[in-house]
Every structure is written in C-alpha cells, then in structure tokens.
Design a protein around this motif. Structure first.
Motif, mmCIF file in Angstrom:
data_model
loop_
_atom_site.group_PDB
_atom_site.id
_atom_site.type_symbol
_atom_site.label_atom_id
_atom_site.label_comp_id
_atom_site.label_asym_id
_atom_site.label_seq_id
_atom_site.Cartn_x
_atom_site.Cartn_y
_atom_site.Cartn_z
ATOM 1 N N MET A 91 -78.511 -15.250 -55.397
ATOM 2 C CA MET A 91 -79.339 -15.029 -56.595
ATOM 3 C C MET A 91 -78.730 -13.964 -57.497
ATOM 4 S SD MET A 91 -83.182 -15.159 -54.966
ATOM 5 C CE MET A 91 -83.890 -14.682 -56.530
ATOM 6 N N ASP A 92 -78.153 -12.925 -56.915
ATOM 7 C CA ASP A 92 -77.578 -11.841 -57.723
ATOM 8 C C ASP A 92 -76.232 -12.230 -58.340
ATOM 9 O OD1 ASP A 92 -79.771 -10.340 -57.051
ATOM 10 O OD2 ASP A 92 -78.762 -9.252 -55.424
ATOM 11 N N CYS A 93 -75.382 -12.873 -57.557
ATOM 12 C CA CYS A 93 -74.010 -13.139 -58.005
ATOM 13 C C CYS A 93 -73.826 -14.530 -58.605
ATOM 14 C CB CYS A 93 -73.029 -12.980 -56.831
ATOM 15 S SG CYS A 93 -73.108 -11.354 -56.035
ATOM 16 N N GLY A 94 -74.751 -15.444 -58.334
ATOM 17 C CA GLY A 94 -74.630 -16.786 -58.877
ATOM 18 C C GLY A 94 -73.982 -17.730 -57.889
ATOM 19 N N PHE A 95 -74.406 -19.008 -57.967
ATOM 20 C CA PHE A 95 -73.869 -20.018 -57.058
ATOM 21 C C PHE A 95 -72.394 -20.279 -57.366
ATOM 22 C CE2 PHE A 95 -72.922 -24.505 -56.158
ATOM 23 C CZ PHE A 95 -73.202 -24.543 -54.795
ATOM 24 N N ASN A 97 -69.888 -18.079 -56.699
ATOM 25 C CA ASN A 97 -69.118 -16.821 -56.653
ATOM 26 C C ASN A 97 -69.118 -16.281 -55.226
ATOM 27 O OD1 ASN A 97 -68.749 -16.937 -59.465
ATOM 28 N ND2 ASN A 97 -70.717 -15.917 -59.811
#
Length: 422
Positions: A91-95, A97
């Motif tokens: 959720m923080d870094c994005g799918f 990454n």
C-alpha cells in the motif's frame, strides 16, 4: 486455561498497545490478556504475569489469552506479522515496486515478496471466490431491499439546455454536480477576507466567524445534494412515471411524507411510509375484533335465556327492534309463573377453570356463563378502582343484563371484597 490468540493489530509497534497494567511498561509480544476482565482489556507483560499480579477485580486465577502474531497464516515460512507488513508495504510503495517493499519489510527479499504476494493475494482462487460471493451477496441485498421511489442508477446525459436537462435541475452527470448550486453566492462573503499578521484579536475572531458561517452553508449544500441523489430525485421524469403507477391514496401519502425525506435515509423513509400505510389495515382489523367481541357478548345473553322459550322469544324481538332502528320498550324476563330453572351446568364451558368455588356456585345459581361473568367482574373492579367505590346503579349501567342478576353479582363482589360501595 491457556488460549493462543492474535491481537487485532499485527503491528509490533509497542506504542500502538496500552501499557502493562502491572509495571506500566510498553508491551512487546508475546504478552497476556485477561479473558474475564474488561473492557478495557486488561493486559500484562510476561514478568508481571509470572509473579501473579492482581489489581482490583483481576485475580491471578482468571483465564487468559497469549497475545502474539508469531504464527503462520497462509505460508508456513511467513508469520502473521510479516503478512500484515507485506500488505502495508504494498500500500505504501505501490504494486510492482518489490525492491522498495522488501526494503520496508527488511525480513524478506524482493523475490520472496513478489512470489508470496502473487501466489496468495492475486492468484489465490479462494480469495477470488470469496470476493465474488461477497459482491453477489451485496447485490442481492440491494435487490431485496430496493425502494420503488429511490433510484441510484446513473442519470441520463441530456444535451445542454435541453428540456430533459432543465427537468434534471441542471445536473451534470459527467461531473456529478449541478450547474447552479444551492446558496450559489455563498463564496462572495469570502472574496475580500485576508488574514494578515497585524489583525487585532477582534478582527481575527470576526474573520474566523465568517469562515465558520461559510462552512455551515457548504454543509447544507452537500446535505441537499445527498438527499437528491439518495432518494432518486435527479431524474425527475422517471420519478414521476414511477409515481403514477401507484393508487391515488399512496401518491397522496408519499406527497405528505416527502418532508421527512430530509431527516431519513432512503431505506428508513420507505419503511416509515409503509408503517403509515399499515395504519388503515390496523383500523380494519381492530373493527373486526370489536365486532367479534360484541358477538361473544350477544352469545352470552342468548345462553342465559336459551332454556326459557318465552324469554328467548322476547330477547329475539328486542334484537329485531334494535336492528330496525327502534327503541325496545319491553324488557326481557323469564316467565314468573314457572318454577325456578335448575342450576347451570358449567362442565366444558370456557373460563370455568379460572373461577373459585364460590364464583362457580354464583354462576350456577345466576345461570351465567363463566366467560361473561369474568368480563362483568373485570369491568366492575376497574370502575371501582377508578371511582374509589361503586354503587349498584353504576353497576347496572356498566353491565346491561337482567337487573336481578346484576344485583346478585354486585352483592357477591361486595361480600367477597372485590369491590367496595361508594
């Protein structure tokens, strides 16, 4: 009794948990939660638990739970804490990454994170079927509880300034907004307001008050928009077509109750109208119950004279006069020339089991069925409690039967202290 449980939040941050009730230190997993105390939860660290800490109602023999997230959920090599950390990292870094996700987790490599996430959260048929079933259940629920006058469908998109556009109050579906807002010039009061450092306290407070007033006007604008959307009032023409399908009395009821739509949601508003529509059904059933009660009272009178043909004939004549709108002048009485009728046999009559021995004897002598006697007794007792006492004339006005029977019932109730004289 020991039970292994998971804490509602799998994070290992001790600042997210209440402190230990024994030593006030920050809790780290595993720790102990009392299963009998709370809320709020009674939590202890392992050191306080081992020395048998007690506080107020908490005793060291209470059942407890071991709170930890160090157990596998989807994969034997992944703990529940790592599962939650992976989801938070995505959720923080994005799918996609995965290197940043691995750096944030610090316990798994990039390849491990990607493989585990794709296997258990993307390509897992169990999760896919669960989500599909939840979606279908939600759609079925919306279908079952659909309100005929409330439509949440996407409104049509008419051309600008067309007749349908004017019917839709200038609603723009592409922007989900209106061309002209409610209280359309509310922003004008803010155009000249500027907060500067050399404002006096009074001037600063005045500007804050103006902003608060503007904020309340915006809230009212949003409230009105929500009512229009939730109750399906944007597409006015479709609403009118639906409304014309209902009978005239239902349309009038909806029109009268439309003012309550601003304080009720669409579901609650429809249930409120249905409850009002059921009032007529209630009145009709109440009238039917009253008619049945009168029939039972009439049957009790018939049973009193059923064995006296002369009295029965007089009673039928009186009822015929009443049905024809005449005032009966001839009282109903038994033939005084005959010998007294034998006592009434109470076997099998409804209400006999509710009478004591003296009441049974009274009903046999007076020849009164138990059901009628119980009704007369309840009416006289209630009236006596209201008036603080009861006279014979009042008793005769309440129970319109033979005056001699009324006197016997009245004297019996006085003698047995059910009622008192006025």
């Amino acid at each position: 009794m020991e039970r292994l449980a998971s804490f509602s939040s799998f994070t290992d941050d001790p600042f997210d948990k209440p402190p230990c009730r024994g030593c006030s230190s920050y809790l780290t997993e595993p720790y102990i939660k009392c299963a009998e105390c709370g809320p709020p939860p009674f939590l202890l660290c392992l050191q306080c638990f081992t020395r048998g800490f007690e506080y107020k109602k908490h005793h060291n023999n209470h059942t407890y739970e071991i709170m930890t997230s160090n157990f596998p959920v989807l994969d034997p090599t992944w703990t529940a804490l790592e599962e939650m950390a992976l989801l938070e990292a995505v959720m923080d870094c994005g799918f996609g990454n995965w290197q940043d996700v691995a750096n944030q987790m610090s316990t798994k490599t990039k390849e491990e994170c990607e493989k585990h996430y794709m296997k258990h959260f993307i390509n897992n048929p169990l999760f896919a079927s669960t989500l599909l079933s939840l979606k279908q259940a939600e759609e079925n629920q919306l279908t079952d509880t659909a309100i005929p006058f409330c439509s949440t469908e996407e409104p049509p998109r008419p051309t600008f300034d067309s007749l349908l556009s004017r019917d839709m109050a200038g609603y723009m579906p592409a922007r989900a907004d209106f061309i002209e807002e409610f209280d359309n010039y509310a922003e004008w009061d803010l155009r000249d307001i500027d907060f500067v450092e050399d404002d006096s306290d009074l001037l600063h407070a005045l500007k804050i008050a103006v902003v608060d007033i503007y904020h309340s006007r915006l809230k009212e604008r949003q409230r009105r928009k929500k009512i229009i959307r939730d109750h399906g009032l944007i597409n006015l023409r479709k609403f009118q077509i639906l409304e014309r399908r209902y009978p005239k009395e239902v349309q009038d009821l909806y029109e009268a109750m439309r003012h309550f739509a601003r304080i009720l949601g669409p579901m609650e508003h429809d249930k409120f109208i249905e409850s009002n529509a059921c009032a007529k059904t209630y009145d009709r059933l109440k009238k039917t119950r009253e008619e049945e009660r009168l029939k039972r009272t009439m049957l009790s009178e018939v049973l009193q004279y059923i064995q006296d043909s002369s009295a029965c004939q007089q009673w039928l004549s009186r009822q015929a006069d009443i049905d024809s709108g005449l005032n009966p002048t001839m009282p109903v009485m038994s033939n005084s020339g005959r010998r007294n009728a034998p006592p009434l046999n109470l076997t099998g009559l409804p209400g006999t089991e509710k009478l004591n021995e003296k009441e049974k004897e009274l009903c046999q002598v007076v020849r009164l069925v138990p059901g009628a006697y119980l009704e007369y007794k309840a009416a006289l007792v209630n009236e006596c409690h209201k008036q603080g006492g009861l006279r014979l004339a009042q008793a005769r006005a309440l129970i319109k039967i033979d005056v001699n029977k009324t006197r016997k019932i009245y004297d019996f109730l006085i003698r047995e202290e059910y009622i008192t004289k006025a």
